[in-house]
Write a protein that holds these residues in place. Structure first.
Motif, mmCIF file in Angstrom:
data_model
loop_
_atom_site.group_PDB
_atom_site.id
_atom_site.type_symbol
_atom_site.label_atom_id
_atom_site.label_comp_id
_atom_site.label_asym_id
_atom_site.label_seq_id
_atom_site.Cartn_x
_atom_site.Cartn_y
_atom_site.Cartn_z
ATOM 1 N N LYS A 1 21.683 61.243 -24.459
ATOM 2 C CA LYS A 1 20.888 60.016 -24.294
ATOM 3 C C LYS A 1 21.267 59.011 -25.381
ATOM 4 O O LYS A 1 20.675 58.999 -26.474
ATOM 5 C CB LYS A 1 19.385 60.332 -24.385
ATOM 6 C CG LYS A 1 18.899 61.270 -23.299
ATOM 7 C CD LYS A 1 18.956 60.588 -21.939
ATOM 8 C CE LYS A 1 18.673 61.548 -20.810
ATOM 9 N NZ LYS A 1 19.033 60.994 -19.499
ATOM 10 N N LYS B 1 20.608 52.300 -25.410
ATOM 11 C CA LYS B 1 21.204 50.962 -25.259
ATOM 12 C C LYS B 1 20.222 49.893 -25.693
ATOM 13 O O LYS B 1 20.530 48.980 -26.436
ATOM 14 C CB LYS B 1 21.556 50.731 -23.775
ATOM 15 C CG LYS B 1 23.023 50.828 -23.509
ATOM 16 C CD LYS B 1 23.496 50.456 -22.119
ATOM 17 C CE LYS B 1 22.522 49.905 -21.127
ATOM 18 N NZ LYS B 1 23.079 49.845 -19.756
ATOM 19 N N SER C 1 16.312 52.243 -22.502
ATOM 20 C CA SER C 1 17.374 52.466 -21.515
ATOM 21 C C SER C 1 18.568 53.103 -22.227
ATOM 22 O O SER C 1 18.865 52.785 -23.392
ATOM 23 C CB SER C 1 17.764 51.158 -20.828
ATOM 24 O OG SER C 1 18.007 50.164 -21.783
ATOM 25 N N THR D 1 19.824 56.103 -17.292
ATOM 26 C CA THR D 1 18.431 56.531 -17.174
ATOM 27 C C THR D 1 17.550 55.713 -18.116
ATOM 28 O O THR D 1 18.034 55.005 -19.016
ATOM 29 C CB THR D 1 18.276 58.025 -17.525
ATOM 30 O OG1 THR D 1 18.710 58.210 -18.881
ATOM 31 C CG2 THR D 1 19.090 58.899 -16.594
ATOM 32 N N THR D 2 16.223 55.836 -17.904
ATOM 33 C CA THR D 2 15.255 55.194 -18.803
ATOM 34 C C THR D 2 14.180 56.212 -19.165
ATOM 35 O O THR D 2 14.034 57.238 -18.501
ATOM 36 C CB THR D 2 14.573 53.974 -18.135
ATOM 37 O OG1 THR D 2 13.919 54.420 -16.946
ATOM 38 C CG2 THR D 2 15.551 52.876 -17.802
#
Ligand SMILES: Cc1cc2nc3c(=O)[nH]c(=O)nc-3n(C[C@H](O)[C@H](O)[C@H](O)COP(=O)(O)OP(=O)(O)OC[C@H]3O[C@@H](n4cnc5c(N)ncnc54)[C@H](O)[C@@H]3O)c2cc1C
Length: 449
Positions: free
Chosen positions: A160, A163, A176, A181-182
């Motif tokens: 993960k 961003k 994000s 994905t979030t």
């Protein structure tokens, strides 16, 4: 399954697997109506995760790598760091005790470093810096492997890479990630290191503090088998921590791995720029190191000759030119190197990461902290309590590094002055009462709640 039920289940699983680790609070159902996201699982992120989880504060760690890990070099901890470990969780301290290596000689148990003239062929010690705990070196990867045992895998998310962070329509923060994905949380703590993305989110990508700067020092790092090190420089210097000083360079050594290995870091100052900001290390050869230290005495040269033929060179970056104006914005905060990345010359960067974790955890776990607004008050308090100390360390570390290298104006190669500088500054780092710092932080929080 609800978040509370999920964490309750994890707590149940954990009870079986971690009975041996004593804690300030046992793993039980969470007591807070909010969820904290930690971005980055290095020493800062993991100690904070452990401290929060064992205080029943719901927490999830988002790490860009496929697993938690550290590069295999040494790191040492001073008395303030050891106190902070105990506040985070007794298990962190137990892990440290399990893997830490002190100076081997009984007579050197309180010695932090013996300082030598690195230009000389003599093994004579110029002066000694001591503290209440002496030198405590750990192999980074082994320490991390131990503390990871205190982090239930259910609260860790891998792959993960953060961003961005935005506030969602429901008031939650939405992170994000590069994999598309979030994830949501009520608050985010960026423990994502020297190139922190969370710092950029807080200050803006164009602010000078969004990026660290090259300190014009680089370091060769290596591990040498202890029997070979003893053969090269003798028992006293190999089995106990030493700093070999010289013009525009210094070499520090301390035993790790219960005395089986000598950790060695050889620093040089240069006027050249670092070629590639994206990569803070570059490959080098042992011959490069030997060339850099060709003018030094036999102790230094013989040690370097024992390193592996292929070495890594580490660029020393920090946040010293452009300190971060704030450690938080709203419900987003930064901790550890993300907030105050420092050069390593005080050997205290990781220690301050753990201090941050102890104080943040004590504040977030405070029973008065219940709402998103309270979390903001926690981060404002944390910022007020921690910024000065973190940013002082960055500047002092630069200064003391120059003292070791006979470059500091007004100090030069006057050993009495160098000794005085180190003692005065180390006292500011080590002679603190972390419990008292937590009490003061909670009192400061009262004024903001
Ligand atoms: C040569 C050298 C020697 C040192 N020696 C000492 C010493 O003896 N004693 C001491 O106390 N300190 C020492 N330090 C300093 C210490 O190593 C650091 O202060 C400490 O490791 C920083 O920990 P951290 O968790 O803040 O950051 P890191 O260890 O850098 O961890 C950051 C984590 O965040 C992850 N991450 C990064 N970006 C993202 C993203 N966008 N999304 C998700 N995850 C992300 C990374 O993968 C990593 O796992 C030394 C440093 C150096 C360079």
């Amino acid at each position: 399954m609800s978040e509370a039920a999920r964490l309750g289940l994890i707590a149940g699983q954990l009870e079986g697997s971690q009975k041996s680790a004593s804690s300030k609070g046992s793993a039980m159902a969470p007591t807070k109506p909010f969820e904290i996201a930690i971005v980055g699982g290095g020493i800062a992120g993991l100690t904070l995760a452990i401290a929060l989880y064992h205080r029943q504060v719901p927490v999830t760690v988002y790490e860009q790598a496929p697993q938690f890990g550290e590069i295999g070099a040494g790191v040492s901890f001073s008395p303030n760091a050891v106190q902070a470990m105990k506040i985070c969780h007794q298990g962190v301290h137990d892990a440290f005790e399990k893997v830490c290596t002190k100076n081997v000689w009984e007579s050197k148990q309180k010695v932090w470093f013996d300082y030598l003239n690195g230009m000389s062929d003599s093994r004579e010690i110029a002066f000694t810096i001591s503290n209440s705990l002496g030198q405590n070196g750990v192999h980074r990867a082994r320490f991390l492997d131990e503390i990871v045992k205190l982090v239930p895998k259910e609260i860790a998310r891998f792959g993960k890479k953060l961003k961005d962070i935005k506030e969602g329509p429901n008031g939650k923060l939405v992170m994000s990630f590069e994999d598309g994905t979030t994830a949501e949380a009520d608050a985010v703590v960026g423990c994502d290191g020297i190139k922190s993305r969370v710092r950029q989110v807080i200050v803006g990508p164009d602010h000078p503090s969004a990026h660290p700067v090259y300190t014009h020092k680089y370091a060769y790092r290596g591990l040498v088998p202890m029997d070979k090190a003893i053969g090269a420089i003798g028992e006293e210097l190999a089995l106990n921590s030493c700093m070999h000083m010289g013009p525009d360079g210094h070499v520090l050594t301390f035993p790790v791995d219960h005395g089986k290995t000598l950790n060695m870091v050889a620093f040089r100052t240069t006027t050249d720029d670092w070629p590639d900001f994206q990569r803070l290390t570059r490959p080098a050869k042992r011959e490069d190191a030997l060339r850099d230290f060709a003018a030094y005495g036999t102790n230094v040269k013989q040690l370097l000759a024992l390193t592996k033929p292929n070495l890594d060179v580490w660029a020393i970056f920090d946040l010293g030119d452009h300190p971060v104006p704030t450690f938080y914005k709203g419900r987003i905060s930064i901790s550890g190197d993300a907030a105050h990345a420092t050069s390593p010359h005080h050997g205290a960067g990781a220690g301050l990461c753990i201090e941050d974790s102890a104080i943040l955890a004590e504040l977030l776990a405070d029973e008065r902290v219940q709402t998103p607004k309270d979390i903001e008050a926690v981060f404002a308090t944390y910022n007020a309590e921690r910024k000065e100390r973190g940013q002082w360390l960055v500047q002092s570390s630069r200064w003391v590094g120059d003292c070791y290298e006979w470059r500091a104006p007004g100090i030069g190669r006057d050993f009495a002055k160098i000794e005085h500088e180190i003692n005065t500054r180390n006292a500011i780092i080590a002679n603190v009462d972390l419990e008292e710092m937590c009490v003061q932080a909670k009192q400061a929080l009262s004024k903001r709640l």
